[in-house]
Enzyme design. Structure first.
Site, PDB file in Angstrom:
ATOM      1  N   THR A 122       0.834  -1.208   0.000  1.00  0.00           N
ATOM      2  CA  THR A 122       0.000   0.000   0.000  1.00  0.00           C
ATOM      3  C   THR A 122       0.866   1.254   0.000  1.00  0.00           C
ATOM      4  O   THR A 122       0.638   2.184  -0.786  1.00  0.00           O
ATOM      5  CB  THR A 122      -0.909   0.017   1.242  1.00  0.00           C
ATOM      6  OG1 THR A 122      -1.678  -1.178   1.273  1.00  0.00           O
ATOM      7  CG2 THR A 122      -1.828   1.220   1.230  1.00  0.00           C
ATOM      8  N   TYR A 181     -12.973  -3.658  -2.455  1.00  0.00           N
ATOM      9  CA  TYR A 181     -14.082  -3.156  -3.270  1.00  0.00           C
ATOM     10  C   TYR A 181     -15.204  -4.163  -3.504  1.00  0.00           C
ATOM     11  O   TYR A 181     -16.377  -3.838  -3.343  1.00  0.00           O
ATOM     12  CB  TYR A 181     -13.597  -2.603  -4.635  1.00  0.00           C
ATOM     13  CG  TYR A 181     -14.702  -1.888  -5.387  1.00  0.00           C
ATOM     14  CD1 TYR A 181     -15.086  -0.606  -5.014  1.00  0.00           C
ATOM     15  CD2 TYR A 181     -15.374  -2.513  -6.424  1.00  0.00           C
ATOM     16  CE1 TYR A 181     -16.124   0.039  -5.678  1.00  0.00           C
ATOM     17  CE2 TYR A 181     -16.417  -1.882  -7.087  1.00  0.00           C
ATOM     18  CZ  TYR A 181     -16.788  -0.605  -6.713  1.00  0.00           C
ATOM     19  OH  TYR A 181     -17.811   0.022  -7.355  1.00  0.00           O
ATOM     20  N   TYR A 217      -2.834 -10.105   4.764  1.00  0.00           N
ATOM     21  CA  TYR A 217      -2.795  -8.691   5.155  1.00  0.00           C
ATOM     22  C   TYR A 217      -4.226  -8.204   5.328  1.00  0.00           C
ATOM     23  O   TYR A 217      -4.982  -8.091   4.372  1.00  0.00           O
ATOM     24  CB  TYR A 217      -2.054  -7.900   4.074  1.00  0.00           C
ATOM     25  CG  TYR A 217      -2.020  -6.397   4.210  1.00  0.00           C
ATOM     26  CD1 TYR A 217      -2.326  -5.743   5.409  1.00  0.00           C
ATOM     27  CD2 TYR A 217      -1.657  -5.610   3.123  1.00  0.00           C
ATOM     28  CE1 TYR A 217      -2.285  -4.375   5.512  1.00  0.00           C
ATOM     29  CE2 TYR A 217      -1.603  -4.227   3.204  1.00  0.00           C
ATOM     30  CZ  TYR A 217      -1.919  -3.618   4.400  1.00  0.00           C
ATOM     31  OH  TYR A 217      -1.874  -2.249   4.492  1.00  0.00           O
ATOM     32  N   ARG A 259      -9.190   0.159   4.800  1.00  0.00           N
ATOM     33  CA  ARG A 259      -8.954   0.481   3.397  1.00  0.00           C
ATOM     34  C   ARG A 259      -9.763  -0.417   2.453  1.00  0.00           C
ATOM     35  O   ARG A 259     -10.208   0.026   1.409  1.00  0.00           O
ATOM     36  CB  ARG A 259      -7.461   0.333   3.047  1.00  0.00           C
ATOM     37  CG  ARG A 259      -6.615   1.527   3.453  1.00  0.00           C
ATOM     38  CD  ARG A 259      -5.201   1.359   2.920  1.00  0.00           C
ATOM     39  NE  ARG A 259      -4.352   2.481   3.254  1.00  0.00           N
ATOM     40  CZ  ARG A 259      -4.131   3.534   2.465  1.00  0.00           C
ATOM     41  NH1 ARG A 259      -4.724   3.604   1.289  1.00  0.00           N
ATOM     42  NH2 ARG A 259      -3.330   4.501   2.838  1.00  0.00           N
ATOM     43  N   LYS A 263      -0.407  -9.897   8.581  1.00  0.00           N
ATOM     44  CA  LYS A 263      -0.228  -8.505   8.973  1.00  0.00           C
ATOM     45  C   LYS A 263      -1.585  -8.007   9.431  1.00  0.00           C
ATOM     46  O   LYS A 263      -2.504  -7.847   8.622  1.00  0.00           O
ATOM     47  CB  LYS A 263       0.295  -7.675   7.793  1.00  0.00           C
ATOM     48  CG  LYS A 263       0.384  -6.181   8.082  1.00  0.00           C
ATOM     49  CD  LYS A 263       0.780  -5.403   6.834  1.00  0.00           C
ATOM     50  CE  LYS A 263       0.784  -3.896   7.095  1.00  0.00           C
ATOM     51  NZ  LYS A 263       1.113  -3.112   5.869  1.00  0.00           N
ATOM     52  N   ILE A 272       5.247  -4.474  10.370  1.00  0.00           N
ATOM     53  CA  ILE A 272       5.330  -4.029   8.978  1.00  0.00           C
ATOM     54  C   ILE A 272       4.953  -2.558   9.003  1.00  0.00           C
ATOM     55  O   ILE A 272       3.791  -2.204   9.168  1.00  0.00           O
ATOM     56  CB  ILE A 272       4.433  -4.886   8.076  1.00  0.00           C
ATOM     57  CG1 ILE A 272       4.938  -6.343   8.096  1.00  0.00           C
ATOM     58  CG2 ILE A 272       4.425  -4.332   6.651  1.00  0.00           C
ATOM     59  CD1 ILE A 272       4.116  -7.318   7.299  1.00  0.00           C
TER      60      ILE A 272
END
Length: 293
Positions: free
Chosen positions: A44, A107, A133, A138, A161, A203
């Site tokens: 990202t 999405y 992740y 997001r 993560k 991370i």
């Protein structure tokens, strides 16, 4: 498998938006010199969302070449298309990446069963260590602990993560998965506590700016030295928050530009350079962490 401070590295760009090859080379050397434990390439923070597939592969390849085996490279290869994620992950394996980081599909809002099948399909298709992740802030899709538990027995799914900042969530994953899965923080503000409770590393966005300090903090926390970890983390505390005054990686790219790595206009639309009103806030946080710029 991986431990300590793993930088979610930016992809430096010129004011025209091209990948800044000289700054990329300098950044990889900067992290090697400062003891960063692994580089996340094109996640990202590396603006994976705006790089073309060819650019994505190029930057991963370039970072692997520049690293020269001195530091592990974990390639960001996630997508909301399962087949695209498989293709990118296969490409990363071919290029010589040490592992891949796979974000939850964004999405299209899959069910938990869809998330399970997505990650299972990628793991079965490509024989490379893979780190899940989860960042629902997001992606909207939230990979729940019970789904992580279902994925944990798959041999090459080696970690997750967890970027929710929810320590109880991380604790539940640790309890459910035990030694089958390593848990990494994806939230700088809570990373120290997560490591002290059994996580294996961070991370990190903050590590872009203060790699040596983050590496020392993670090392102290991994050894169970709370007092030292707290002392080191306190120096970075302001950065943990000010690097998110606007959407990541806007503030961190601006901060690195002040340090001579890249250009403060080097970011792609729809992201824009850091608003002037936040410049002094970020500068002050950098000073508090003793950053030279």
């Amino acid at each position: 498998m991986f431990r300590g401070s793993m930088v979610a590295m930016i992809t430096p760009m010129t004011p025209t938006g091209a990948v800044d090859e000289a700054a990329l080379e300098a950044l990889v050397a900067f992290h090697i010199e400062n003891g960063t434990d692994a580089i996340i390439a094109v996640g990202t923070t590396g603006e994976s969302a705006t790089l073309s597939p060819a650019e994505h592969v190029h930057v991963v390849k370039r970072i692997i070449t520049l690293a020269q085996g001195k530091i592990p490279v974990i390639a960001g290869t996630g997508s909301n298309s399962t087949q695209e994620a498989i293709d990118l992950t296969q490409e990363a394996l071919t290029l010589g990446a040490d592992a891949c980081l796979l974000v939850t599909p964004y999405y299209n809002k899959p069910t938990q069963e869809g998330l399970y099948r997505h990650f299972k399909s990628i793991a079965e298709a490509v024989a490379i260590p893979q780190i899940l992740y989860n960042v629902p802030g997001r992606t909207v899709a939230d990979l729940l602990p019970e789904t992580v538990e279902r994925l944990a027995p798959i041999a090459n799914i080696v970690g997750i993560k967890e970027a929710t900042g929810n320590l109880e969530r991380a604790r539940e994953i640790m309890q459910r998965c035990g030694d089958q899965l390593e848990v990494y923080s994806g939230d700088d503000a809570t990373a120290m506590e997560l490591i002290l409770m059994g996580g294996k590393g961070n991370i990190s966005v903050t590590a872009n700016v203060v790699p040596a300090l983050m590496q020392k903090m993670c090392k102290a926390a991994l050894s169970g030295n709370r007092a030292e970890a707290e002392q080191l983390d306190a120096q970075m505390r302001a950065l943990h928050f000010t690097l998110f005054v606007e959407a990541n990686p806007i503030p961190v790219k601006w901060a690195l530009a002040q340090m001579g790595y890249g250009h403060e206009e080097g970011i792609r639309l729809p992201l824009t350079p850091l608003s002037t009103q936040h410049h002094e806030t970020v500068r002050q946080a950098m000073r508090m962490a003793n950053v030279q710029f």
